[in-house]
Write a protein that holds these residues in place. Structure first.
Motif, mmCIF file in Angstrom:
data_model
loop_
_atom_site.group_PDB
_atom_site.id
_atom_site.type_symbol
_atom_site.label_atom_id
_atom_site.label_comp_id
_atom_site.label_asym_id
_atom_site.label_seq_id
_atom_site.Cartn_x
_atom_site.Cartn_y
_atom_site.Cartn_z
ATOM 1 N N ALA A 1 19.353 -12.109 53.674
ATOM 2 C CA ALA A 1 20.680 -12.440 54.193
ATOM 3 C C ALA A 1 21.604 -12.836 53.051
ATOM 4 C CB ALA A 1 20.562 -13.581 55.200
ATOM 5 N N ALA A 2 22.797 -12.247 53.052
ATOM 6 C CA ALA A 2 23.779 -12.554 52.021
ATOM 7 C C ALA A 2 24.630 -13.723 52.464
ATOM 8 C CB ALA A 2 24.661 -11.329 51.773
ATOM 9 N N SER A 3 25.096 -14.506 51.526
ATOM 10 C CA SER A 3 25.917 -15.657 51.893
ATOM 11 C C SER A 3 27.329 -15.576 51.337
ATOM 12 C CB SER A 3 25.254 -16.954 51.390
ATOM 13 O OG SER A 3 25.101 -16.906 49.977
ATOM 14 N N GLY A 4 27.540 -14.795 50.281
ATOM 15 C CA GLY A 4 28.843 -14.771 49.647
ATOM 16 C C GLY A 4 29.880 -14.013 50.443
ATOM 17 N N ALA A 5 31.133 -14.400 50.264
ATOM 18 C CA ALA A 5 32.241 -13.730 50.938
ATOM 19 C C ALA A 5 32.593 -12.444 50.203
ATOM 20 C CB ALA A 5 33.446 -14.653 51.011
ATOM 21 N N LEU A 6 33.102 -11.468 50.948
ATOM 22 C CA LEU A 6 33.578 -10.210 50.383
ATOM 23 C C LEU A 6 35.105 -10.196 50.413
ATOM 24 C CD1 LEU A 6 31.133 -7.725 52.170
ATOM 25 C CD2 LEU A 6 30.853 -8.829 49.945
ATOM 26 N N ASP A 7 35.713 -9.419 49.512
ATOM 27 C CA ASP A 7 37.158 -9.283 49.571
ATOM 28 C C ASP A 7 37.532 -8.051 50.392
ATOM 29 O OD1 ASP A 7 37.033 -6.975 47.891
ATOM 30 O OD2 ASP A 7 37.202 -8.222 46.092
ATOM 31 N N ARG A 8 38.826 -7.874 50.630
ATOM 32 C CA ARG A 8 39.283 -6.798 51.518
ATOM 33 C C ARG A 8 38.924 -5.419 50.958
ATOM 34 N NH1 ARG A 8 43.265 -6.700 55.677
ATOM 35 N NH2 ARG A 8 42.850 -4.789 56.833
ATOM 36 N N GLY A 9 39.000 -5.264 49.641
ATOM 37 C CA GLY A 9 38.641 -3.993 49.042
ATOM 38 C C GLY A 9 37.179 -3.664 49.240
ATOM 39 N N GLN A 10 36.308 -4.656 49.092
ATOM 40 C CA GLN A 10 34.877 -4.442 49.306
ATOM 41 C C GLN A 10 34.596 -4.072 50.759
ATOM 42 O OE1 GLN A 10 33.762 -8.341 47.602
ATOM 43 N NE2 GLN A 10 32.248 -7.227 46.367
ATOM 44 N N LEU A 11 35.294 -4.712 51.676
ATOM 45 C CA LEU A 11 35.094 -4.397 53.087
ATOM 46 C C LEU A 11 35.553 -2.978 53.409
ATOM 47 C CD1 LEU A 11 36.095 -7.684 54.967
ATOM 48 C CD2 LEU A 11 33.804 -6.785 54.538
ATOM 49 N N ALA A 12 36.691 -2.574 52.864
ATOM 50 C CA ALA A 12 37.181 -1.223 53.117
ATOM 51 C C ALA A 12 36.198 -0.191 52.583
ATOM 52 C CB ALA A 12 38.558 -1.031 52.471
ATOM 53 N N ASP A 13 35.644 -0.443 51.408
ATOM 54 C CA ASP A 13 34.655 0.470 50.839
ATOM 55 C C ASP A 13 33.391 0.507 51.690
ATOM 56 O OD1 ASP A 13 33.591 2.149 48.579
ATOM 57 O OD2 ASP A 13 32.179 0.475 48.441
ATOM 58 N N LEU A 14 33.006 -0.661 52.187
ATOM 59 C CA LEU A 14 31.832 -0.747 53.059
ATOM 60 C C LEU A 14 32.014 0.120 54.301
ATOM 61 C CD1 LEU A 14 30.060 -4.064 54.031
ATOM 62 C CD2 LEU A 14 30.788 -2.489 55.809
ATOM 63 N N PHE A 15 33.176 0.030 54.936
ATOM 64 C CA PHE A 15 33.442 0.826 56.125
ATOM 65 C C PHE A 15 33.351 2.311 55.819
ATOM 66 C CE2 PHE A 15 34.461 -2.941 58.274
ATOM 67 C CZ PHE A 15 34.833 -2.679 59.582
ATOM 68 N N SER A 16 33.988 2.731 54.741
ATOM 69 C CA SER A 16 34.019 4.152 54.398
ATOM 70 C C SER A 16 32.622 4.696 54.137
ATOM 71 C CB SER A 16 34.905 4.370 53.163
ATOM 72 O OG SER A 16 36.234 3.983 53.422
ATOM 73 N N ARG A 17 31.792 3.929 53.485
ATOM 74 C CA ARG A 17 30.443 4.379 53.149
ATOM 75 C C ARG A 17 29.545 4.499 54.383
ATOM 76 N NH1 ARG A 17 28.341 0.370 48.765
ATOM 77 N NH2 ARG A 17 26.533 1.780 48.774
#
Length: 247
Positions: free
Chosen positions: A61-77
């Motif tokens: 389980a990850a605990s760190g926060a992601l930024d908006r760019g990381q989230l957008a990349d996550l969605f696309s992948r």
């Protein structure tokens, strides 16, 4: 992973009204004229040839926060489309047009209202528009836990009375049961499945709320032919990608 099966059992008779009201438009195959993207051919999420299963290589389980760019990349992948809609409400309206609800907080299990959870929040539909996803990367664990609590509260508090939801004036009837999501690497997992009908039209939904440290996912699939397979697959993919980004 900390299982939430006990919470699912306590609320298995109450989740249906929230889910049912939201699923009605999908039953008619509605794609509203105001949709901001064309539907892609039906396809499972990335790596769907084999359903995810627990393994020694699954990230913790990850605990760190992601930024908006990381989230957008996550969605696309994961074959979801980020930045399709200006608001989460607009995304839900594109999938479930005509839904009215007396209390907007009743839509928390779908991620409604999560824009205020932090600076990094992303939402979008799967490429085939059979699923919606909202991911909020909260500033701390307590805020993330609060989002899960909001979803639980909505399921319990909005359960009684068909007057809470309307879809083109048609009443909603539902049958709800827990949906066992074999998700690894998460701190909190809730799953539900609802079947029923509105005005004689049958429907089925599968939903999940998952917390991974400071990151919370609300994922819902409405297509009865794919949701039982796609929702667990997509949920595990989101959890794995979040762990990779926040680890």
């Amino acid at each position: 992973m900390a299982s939430s099966a006990s919470r699912i059992s306590r609320t298995r008779l109450s989740a249906g009204l929230v889910a049912a009201a939201l699923g009605l438009a999908a039953l008619t195959g509605c794609t509203p004229a105001g949709d901001q993207s064309e539907a892609a051919p039906s396809a499972a999420p990335e790596a769907s040839a084999a359903s995810p299963s627990p393994s020694a290589s699954t990230p913790a389980a990850a605990s760190g926060a992601l930024d908006r760019g990381q989230l957008a990349d996550l969605f696309s992948r994961i074959q979801f489309r980020p930045a399709q809609y200006d608001t989460i409400a607009a995304m839900l309206e594109s999938i479930y047009p005509g839904l009215t609800v007396s209390d907007a907080a009743c839509l928390a299990p779908f991620g409604a209202g999560w824009e205020s959870a932090g600076d990094a929040v992303e939402w979008g539909t799967s490429n085939d528009r059979s699923m919606t996803a909202v991911v909020a990367s909260a500033p701390d664990d307590a805020t993330a836990e609060g989002l899960v609590a909001q979803a639980e509260d909505a399921i319990a508090r909005c359960a009684d009375g068909q007057e809470l939801f309307a879809m083109q004036g048609a009443p909603v009837t539902t049958t709800v049961e827990p949906f066992d999501l074999a998700v690894t690497g998460a701190d909190d997992v809730q799953g539900w499945r609802v079947t029923g009908d509105v005005g004689g039209s049958p429907f089925a939904l599968v939903g999940a709320t998952v917390r991974t440290g400071q990151n919370v996912l609300a994922l819902v699939g409405w297509d009865p032919e794919t949701s039982a397979d796609y929702v667990p697959q997509a949920t595990q993919l989101f959890v794995d990608r979040i762990a990779q980004g926040a680890g």
